[in-house]
Write an enzyme that holds these catalytic residues in place. Structure first.
Site, PDB file in Angstrom:
ATOM      1  N   ASP A 208      -2.744  39.728  32.118  1.00 30.39           N
ATOM      2  CA  ASP A 208      -2.546  38.499  32.310  1.00 30.39           C
ATOM      3  C   ASP A 208      -3.595  37.670  33.184  1.00 30.39           C
ATOM      4  O   ASP A 208      -5.084  38.444  32.830  1.00 30.39           O
ATOM      5  CB  ASP A 208      -2.057  38.940  33.800  1.00 30.39           C
ATOM      6  CG  ASP A 208      -0.855  39.260  34.019  1.00 30.39           C
ATOM      7  OD1 ASP A 208      -0.058  38.851  33.205  1.00 30.39           O
ATOM      8  OD2 ASP A 208      -0.539  40.001  35.188  1.00 30.39           O
TER       9      ASP A 208
ATOM     10  N   HIS B 206       0.672  44.353  28.990  1.00 32.63           N
ATOM     11  CA  HIS B 206       2.468  44.964  29.098  1.00 32.63           C
ATOM     12  C   HIS B 206       2.847  43.775  28.692  1.00 32.63           C
ATOM     13  O   HIS B 206       2.825  42.706  28.099  1.00 32.63           O
ATOM     14  CB  HIS B 206       1.889  44.832  30.281  1.00 32.63           C
ATOM     15  CG  HIS B 206       2.045  43.475  31.857  1.00 32.63           C
ATOM     16  ND1 HIS B 206       0.256  42.953  31.230  1.00 32.63           N
ATOM     17  CD2 HIS B 206       2.702  42.461  32.073  1.00 32.63           C
ATOM     18  CE1 HIS B 206       0.459  41.548  31.994  1.00 32.63           C
ATOM     19  NE2 HIS B 206       2.126  41.901  32.264  1.00 32.63           N
TER      20      HIS B 206
ATOM     21  N   HIS C 256       0.837  40.774  26.414  1.00 37.06           N
ATOM     22  CA  HIS C 256      -0.614  39.792  26.964  1.00 37.06           C
ATOM     23  C   HIS C 256      -1.083  41.001  27.865  1.00 37.06           C
ATOM     24  O   HIS C 256      -0.836  41.831  28.513  1.00 37.06           O
ATOM     25  CB  HIS C 256      -0.117  38.957  27.079  1.00 37.06           C
ATOM     26  CG  HIS C 256       0.862  38.832  28.237  1.00 37.06           C
ATOM     27  ND1 HIS C 256       2.643  39.640  28.766  1.00 37.06           N
ATOM     28  CD2 HIS C 256       0.864  39.085  30.039  1.00 37.06           C
ATOM     29  CE1 HIS C 256       3.766  39.770  29.833  1.00 37.06           C
ATOM     30  NE2 HIS C 256       2.488  38.866  30.404  1.00 37.06           N
TER      31      HIS C 256
ATOM     32  N   ARG D  95       4.820  38.370  43.019  1.00 35.13           N
ATOM     33  CA  ARG D  95       3.690  38.651  42.128  1.00 35.13           C
ATOM     34  C   ARG D  95       2.652  38.281  42.678  1.00 35.13           C
ATOM     35  O   ARG D  95       2.783  37.006  43.223  1.00 35.13           O
ATOM     36  CB  ARG D  95       4.213  38.133  40.436  1.00 35.13           C
ATOM     37  CG  ARG D  95       3.232  38.505  39.539  1.00 35.13           C
ATOM     38  CD  ARG D  95       3.845  37.641  38.025  1.00 35.13           C
ATOM     39  NE  ARG D  95       2.476  38.273  37.177  1.00 35.13           N
ATOM     40  CZ  ARG D  95       1.611  36.987  36.974  1.00 35.13           C
ATOM     41  NH1 ARG D  95       1.793  36.095  37.573  1.00 35.13           N
ATOM     42  NH2 ARG D  95       0.550  37.168  35.850  1.00 35.13           N
TER      43      ARG D  95
END
Length: 287
Positions: free
Chosen positions: A114, A261, A112, A278
């Site tokens: 982000d 990723h 995917h 994150r």
């Protein structure tokens, strides 16, 4: 000597032909200059993935560093899980803090880019390694610029003008995760993006697909889904992939406009803790 003057000396060799550059000797726990931040951003444009070694960052310090690159995004999953703060943890932990292989959210383990289910998707993502398994728990990155360049000309012409439908709800279903809540579906309804996007800073064309893309606009699923699967299989061939083998305290920054990723479950998830912090920077509308 100032940090920005010595950045070039700390840039290591390329990590792979598909992307990646290493920076050592930096201390991001302290404020950085505009010139230093600009040099990191240029390294990101040149190499798509920047690995900054040996960073001991609190969540507040990571937040402050991320602000050098733009607006930090919230996560839609905050509606159903209070652990998703603006600097949130990517983990294999259950609500009691124990490692588990029975995760409610499995989307990270599928290819995917982000936040492509946003009308204005992400520019960059930062992951900071806080706790790692003794081995494994790697992250793979696939270079969508190289993948697009390698397509046959006939396929490039076929894809010109095509758009895919991206959605949080579809992504949850495709990954076998806990279904999207009603609040999440209201906040992130399906959006349409070009299958081939133009990078706003480099001008490179890149495939813009992945697990958040569940359909092609104007095509029946019997035709659209196989085409998306074909493109994903092409784009994730070994020659387009860099695999990051995490070291303690790595900070990895990547360009969502040029990459897919996924995390790898190549470790004993039910036994060892894997915790990364994150942050995600808001980007621009794909074109």
């Amino acid at each position: 000597m100032t940090a920005e003057m010595t950045l070039a000396a700390r840039l290591g060799t390329r990590l792979s032909l598909a992307g990646g550059i290493e920076i050592t000797g930096a201390d991001l726990s302290r404020p950085v200059s505009a010139a230093f931040a600009a040099a990191i951003r240029q390294a990101l444009l040149d190499h798509h993935i920047v690995v900054i070694r040996d960073q001991a960052l609190s969540k507040e310090q990571q937040y402050n560093f991320t602000l050098n690159f733009g607006e930090i995004e919230d996560h839609v999953a905050r509606h159903s899980d209070t652990r998703y703060s603006i600097v949130h943890s990517v983990t294999n932990l259950d609500p009691d803090g124990n490692p588990t292989d029975a995760l409610d959210a499995r989307g990270n383990y599928f290819w995917h880019t982000d936040k492509s289910y946003h009308a204005v998707p992400s520019l960059m993502t930062m992951l900071h390694a806080v706790e790692l398994p003794p081995k494994g728990g790697d992250t793979e990155f696939a270079n969508m610029v190289l993948a697009y360049r390698a397509l046959p000309q006939a396929m490039k012409e076929r894809l010109s003008g095509m758009r895919a439908i991206h959605s949080w709800e579809s992504s949850r279903l495709q990954s076998g995760s806990k279904p999207a809540s009603e609040a999440e579906k209201r906040e992130r309804p399906p959006v349409s993006h070009p299958i081939v996007r133009t990078h706003p800073e480099t001008g490179d064309k890149a495939l813009y697909i992945g697990n958040h893309a569940g359909a092609i606009e104007g095509l029946d699923d019997s035709k659209g889904k196989p085409l998306l699967a074909e493109l994903l299989a092409h784009a994730t061939q070994p020659e387009f992939i860099y695999t990051h083998h995490w070291r303690p305290r790595d900070l990895v920054i990547w360009d969502n406009r040029a990459l897919l990723h996924r995390a790898l479950a190549n470790y004993e998830m039910g036994r060892h803790r894997r915790v990364l912090h994150r942050t995600v920077v808001r980007g621009s509308v794909p074109y």
